[in-house]
Design a protein around this motif. Structure first.
Motif, mmCIF file in Angstrom:
data_model
loop_
_atom_site.group_PDB
_atom_site.id
_atom_site.type_symbol
_atom_site.label_atom_id
_atom_site.label_comp_id
_atom_site.label_asym_id
_atom_site.label_seq_id
_atom_site.Cartn_x
_atom_site.Cartn_y
_atom_site.Cartn_z
ATOM 1 N N LEU A 1 18.226 47.014 4.540
ATOM 2 C CA LEU A 1 19.148 48.115 4.255
ATOM 3 C C LEU A 1 20.559 47.665 4.608
ATOM 4 C CD1 LEU A 1 19.613 51.206 3.652
ATOM 5 C CD2 LEU A 1 19.302 51.576 6.107
ATOM 6 N N GLU A 2 21.479 47.796 3.641
ATOM 7 C CA GLU A 2 22.889 47.505 3.930
ATOM 8 C C GLU A 2 23.669 48.815 3.896
ATOM 9 O OE1 GLU A 2 26.820 45.111 2.290
ATOM 10 O OE2 GLU A 2 25.363 45.875 0.852
ATOM 11 N N ILE A 3 24.484 49.060 4.916
ATOM 12 C CA ILE A 3 25.348 50.240 4.920
ATOM 13 C C ILE A 3 26.766 49.756 4.632
ATOM 14 C CG2 ILE A 3 26.093 52.283 6.196
ATOM 15 C CD1 ILE A 3 23.014 51.980 5.964
ATOM 16 N N ASP B 1 18.336 41.761 -9.664
ATOM 17 C CA ASP B 1 17.439 42.861 -10.035
ATOM 18 C C ASP B 1 16.607 43.350 -8.847
ATOM 19 O OD1 ASP B 1 15.746 40.776 -9.636
ATOM 20 O OD2 ASP B 1 14.917 40.747 -11.664
ATOM 21 N N ASN B 2 17.008 42.960 -7.631
ATOM 22 C CA ASN B 2 16.273 43.426 -6.443
ATOM 23 C C ASN B 2 17.175 44.222 -5.495
ATOM 24 O OD1 ASN B 2 17.753 41.153 -5.708
ATOM 25 N ND2 ASN B 2 16.214 40.385 -4.284
ATOM 26 N N ILE B 3 18.149 44.946 -6.093
ATOM 27 C CA ILE B 3 19.067 45.765 -5.280
ATOM 28 C C ILE B 3 19.001 47.216 -5.760
ATOM 29 C CG2 ILE B 3 21.448 46.071 -4.498
ATOM 30 C CD1 ILE B 3 21.993 43.140 -5.247
ATOM 31 N N GLU B 4 18.838 48.139 -4.786
ATOM 32 C CA GLU B 4 18.816 49.578 -5.089
ATOM 33 C C GLU B 4 20.099 50.179 -4.521
ATOM 34 O OE1 GLU B 4 14.912 51.275 -4.051
ATOM 35 O OE2 GLU B 4 16.007 52.990 -3.245
ATOM 36 N N ALA C 1 31.855 56.637 -4.286
ATOM 37 C CA ALA C 1 31.096 56.448 -5.539
ATOM 38 C C ALA C 1 31.703 55.365 -6.425
ATOM 39 C CB ALA C 1 31.018 57.776 -6.292
ATOM 40 N N ASN C 2 33.023 55.341 -6.507
ATOM 41 C CA ASN C 2 33.721 54.373 -7.344
ATOM 42 C C ASN C 2 33.370 52.926 -6.952
ATOM 43 O OD1 ASN C 2 35.687 53.555 -9.195
ATOM 44 N ND2 ASN C 2 37.178 53.292 -7.536
ATOM 45 N N LEU C 3 33.332 52.657 -5.647
ATOM 46 C CA LEU C 3 33.008 51.304 -5.175
ATOM 47 C C LEU C 3 31.556 50.958 -5.501
ATOM 48 C CD1 LEU C 3 34.769 51.130 -1.665
ATOM 49 C CD2 LEU C 3 35.518 50.089 -3.808
ATOM 50 N N SER C 4 30.655 51.921 -5.291
ATOM 51 C CA SER C 4 29.238 51.675 -5.558
ATOM 52 C C SER C 4 29.025 51.342 -7.034
ATOM 53 C CB SER C 4 28.420 52.909 -5.169
ATOM 54 O OG SER C 4 27.069 52.728 -5.531
ATOM 55 N N ARG C 5 29.665 52.139 -7.918
ATOM 56 C CA ARG C 5 29.531 51.921 -9.363
ATOM 57 C C ARG C 5 30.040 50.539 -9.752
ATOM 58 N NH1 ARG C 5 31.145 57.166 -10.241
ATOM 59 N NH2 ARG C 5 33.319 56.498 -10.230
ATOM 60 N N HIS C 6 31.204 50.199 -9.216
ATOM 61 C CA HIS C 6 31.812 48.917 -9.585
ATOM 62 C C HIS C 6 30.955 47.754 -9.079
ATOM 63 C CE1 HIS C 6 34.787 45.608 -9.538
ATOM 64 N NE2 HIS C 6 35.044 46.133 -10.713
ATOM 65 N N ALA C 7 30.465 47.860 -7.837
ATOM 66 C CA ALA C 7 29.608 46.793 -7.281
ATOM 67 C C ALA C 7 28.362 46.612 -8.150
ATOM 68 C CB ALA C 7 29.210 47.146 -5.850
ATOM 69 N N GLN C 8 27.794 47.732 -8.595
ATOM 70 C CA GLN C 8 26.575 47.648 -9.401
ATOM 71 C C GLN C 8 26.843 46.943 -10.736
ATOM 72 O OE1 GLN C 8 24.357 51.278 -9.702
ATOM 73 N NE2 GLN C 8 22.788 50.327 -10.975
ATOM 74 N N VAL C 9 27.989 47.232 -11.351
ATOM 75 C CA VAL C 9 28.341 46.578 -12.621
ATOM 76 C C VAL C 9 28.427 45.058 -12.410
ATOM 77 C CG1 VAL C 9 30.221 46.286 -14.302
ATOM 78 C CG2 VAL C 9 29.505 48.590 -13.618
ATOM 79 N N VAL C 10 29.101 44.646 -11.335
ATOM 80 C CA VAL C 10 29.269 43.207 -11.076
ATOM 81 C C VAL C 10 27.901 42.554 -10.795
ATOM 82 C CG1 VAL C 10 30.306 41.484 -9.520
ATOM 83 C CG2 VAL C 10 31.616 43.503 -10.197
ATOM 84 N N LEU C 11 27.116 43.194 -9.937
ATOM 85 C CA LEU C 11 25.825 42.599 -9.549
ATOM 86 C C LEU C 11 24.855 42.571 -10.737
ATOM 87 C CD1 LEU C 11 25.780 44.148 -6.011
ATOM 88 C CD2 LEU C 11 25.633 41.705 -6.476
ATOM 89 N N ILE D 1 23.880 51.260 0.570
ATOM 90 C CA ILE D 1 24.457 52.609 0.530
ATOM 91 C C ILE D 1 25.969 52.525 0.680
ATOM 92 C CG2 ILE D 1 24.405 54.911 1.562
ATOM 93 C CD1 ILE D 1 21.806 54.322 2.795
ATOM 94 N N GLU D 2 26.678 53.294 -0.141
ATOM 95 C CA GLU D 2 28.141 53.356 -0.065
ATOM 96 C C GLU D 2 28.555 54.828 -0.157
ATOM 97 O OE1 GLU D 2 30.899 51.157 0.379
ATOM 98 O OE2 GLU D 2 31.854 53.123 0.282
ATOM 99 N N ARG D 3 29.592 55.228 0.626
ATOM 100 C CA ARG D 3 30.015 56.630 0.571
ATOM 101 C C ARG D 3 31.026 56.877 -0.548
ATOM 102 N NH1 ARG D 3 34.973 57.228 3.412
ATOM 103 N NH2 ARG D 3 34.743 59.478 3.670
#
Ligand code: SAM
Length: 218
Positions: free
Chosen positions: A81-83, A124-127, A108-118, A104-106
């Motif tokens: 788990l990464e916070i 394919d092993n990141i939730e 939303a904009n950062l979480s969305r952007h990180a997901q696009v890059v990854l 987990i990220e608080r």
């Protein structure tokens, strides 16, 4: 110096500064850190420094990413788990060294952007979750490793409860001027705490962290 040679120079620096895990060094050597930051700072991607990623947040210093990852002693079988997803760079390093990452990220904009890059890099092993990480993510737990990339005033109880027996957590604790990186190990007789080094992180904001507004700045 081109990006490839500056990445190799960074590996030399990390070894010189005491990073000894070959697996961690290889993961850093394989990961294009420039992809996780705004174009305006990409020329500094392989300097051993934290850099701004927008929303008042930072991508952590490579040495600290390496040190925290090394302290988890991953073998490839773990759920981690990464916070504080932030840019997604730390998640990319973890995802190469364990079975599954829940991040987990608080913001939303950062979480969305990180997901696009990854996603674009093929991970394919990141939730991903947008939530208050001070409460962990019990639905997917327990975790063999927990890595917290923002400073908490004290150890969040919820995170301790989501650590497996034998599990390891790396977390910065403290206030603006005095922050210490701690390694927490959960054993049969409770939690063991070891100090790794002094650090300077952005605040962990949430129910078991700092209140928004009262937290120390970076
Ligand atoms: N791991 C990141 C990376 O590789 O780029 C660095 C993260 S940055 C130093 C810390 C992050 O923690 C910020 O993106 C911040 O928004 C996030 N954060 C702070 N409090 C949080 C909380 N309670 N839950 C989840 N994320 C939090």
């Amino acid at each position: 110096m081109n990006l490839e040679s500056s990445r190799q120079a960074l590996i030399t620096t990390l070894k010189r500064d005491g990073i000894s895990s070959q697996a961690v060094l290889e993961a850093i050597a394989e990961t294009p850190r420039e992809r996780f930051m705004p174009e305006t700072v990409r020329n500094k991607a392989y300097e051993n420094i934290a850099l701004p990623i927008g929303d008042g947040q930072t991508i952590s210093q490579p040495y600290i990413v390496a040190l925290m990852t090394q302290a988890l002693e991953l073998t490839g079988r773990e759920k981690v788990l990464e916070i504080g997803t932030g840019s997604g760079y730390q998640a990319a390093i973890l995802a190469q060294l364990c079975r599954e990452v829940v991040t987990i990220e608080r913001i939303a904009n950062l979480s969305r952007h990180a997901q696009v890059v990854l996603d674009s890099l093929g991970y394919d092993n990141i939730e991903y979750h947008v939530a208050d990480g001070t409460l962990g993510y019990p639905d997917a737990g327990p975790y063999d490793g927990i890595l917290v990339t923002a400073t908490a005033p004290k150890l969040p109880q919820a995170l301790c409860e989501q650590l497996t027996l034998g599990g390891r957590m790396v977390i910065p604790l403290g206030e603006e001027k005095v922050q210490e990186l701690k390694l927490i190990t959960r054993g049969t007789e409770g939690l063991r705490v070891k100090k790794l080094c002094n650090v300077r992180f952005v605040p962990l904001i949430g129910e078991q962290g700092w209140d928004d507004g009262e937290s120390p700045g970076e």
